[in-house]
Design an enzyme around this catalytic site. Structure first.
Site, PDB file in Angstrom:
ATOM      1  N   CYS A  65       0.872  -1.178   0.000  1.00 53.77           N
ATOM      2  CA  CYS A  65       0.000   0.000   0.000  1.00 53.77           C
ATOM      3  C   CYS A  65       0.904   1.222   0.000  1.00 53.77           C
ATOM      4  O   CYS A  65       2.127   1.094  -0.078  1.00 53.77           O
ATOM      5  CB  CYS A  65      -1.005  -0.006   1.153  1.00 53.77           C
ATOM      6  SG  CYS A  65      -0.388   0.392   2.793  1.00 53.77           S
ATOM      7  N   HIS A  98      15.647 -12.496  11.955  1.00 54.19           N
ATOM      8  CA  HIS A  98      15.421 -12.362  13.398  1.00 54.19           C
ATOM      9  C   HIS A  98      13.970 -12.515  13.830  1.00 54.19           C
ATOM     10  O   HIS A  98      13.715 -12.891  14.981  1.00 54.19           O
ATOM     11  CB  HIS A  98      15.923 -11.002  13.895  1.00 54.19           C
ATOM     12  CG  HIS A  98      17.408 -10.879  13.853  1.00 54.19           C
ATOM     13  ND1 HIS A  98      18.040  -9.711  14.191  1.00 54.19           N
ATOM     14  CD2 HIS A  98      18.382 -11.758  13.522  1.00 54.19           C
ATOM     15  CE1 HIS A  98      19.356  -9.879  14.069  1.00 54.19           C
ATOM     16  NE2 HIS A  98      19.569 -11.114  13.660  1.00 54.19           N
TER      17      HIS A  98
END
Length: 143
Positions: A65, A98
């Site tokens: 978006c 991570h």
């Protein structure tokens, strides 16, 4: 891989380029995004992507978006989704390494199409590191 993609009116050209790249690499794409620049509501295109990831229909999701924020907030409402907002390939790398993100959110108004392609490529190539990060990831979803 099976990959679902969704976008609002800020991302049709981004989606087109990303889908082309991914199909050339042999991935199967489910497209929930609009092909128009006419204003639409990003949740209408984010929720189906999140559902695919959450149910295992898709290995990964890609959402786009204008800022990347609204659609990321939308997909992150799904318990099985960890979407990372990525505007560089380095952030895409870390959100997979991570955080074990399974959806990448791209801010079309703040990245070029070339950058978006690098972000998606890096995101999909990066494996979750696990180890000390696994305990943190386990704490993300509300129970």
């Amino acid at each position: 891989m099976n990959i679902s993609i969704g976008n609002d009116h800020a991302g049709p050209e981004y989606k087109k380029a990303i889908v082309k790249m991914l199909e050339e690499k042999g991935h199967v794409i489910t497209n929930y995004g609009t092909d128009s620049v006419d204003s639409v509501d990003y949740p209408d295109f984010g929720h189906p992507v999140a559902t695919d990831v959450e149910t295992g229909k898709a290995d990964f999701g890609i959402v786009i978006c204008g800022s990347g924020n609204g659609i990321a907030m939308t997909v992150n409402k799904h318990a099985g989704v960890r979407a990372g907002l990525c505007w560089t390939k380095e952030i895409a790398y870390l959100t997979r390494l991570h955080n074990d993100a399974n959806v990448v959110s791209i801010p079309a108004r703040f990245t070029s199409i070339e950058q978006a392609l690098e972000i998606v490529d890096t995101f999909l190539k990066t494996e979750f590191e696990g180890g000390r990060h696994q305990n943190r990831v386990n704490k993300i979803a509300c129970s």
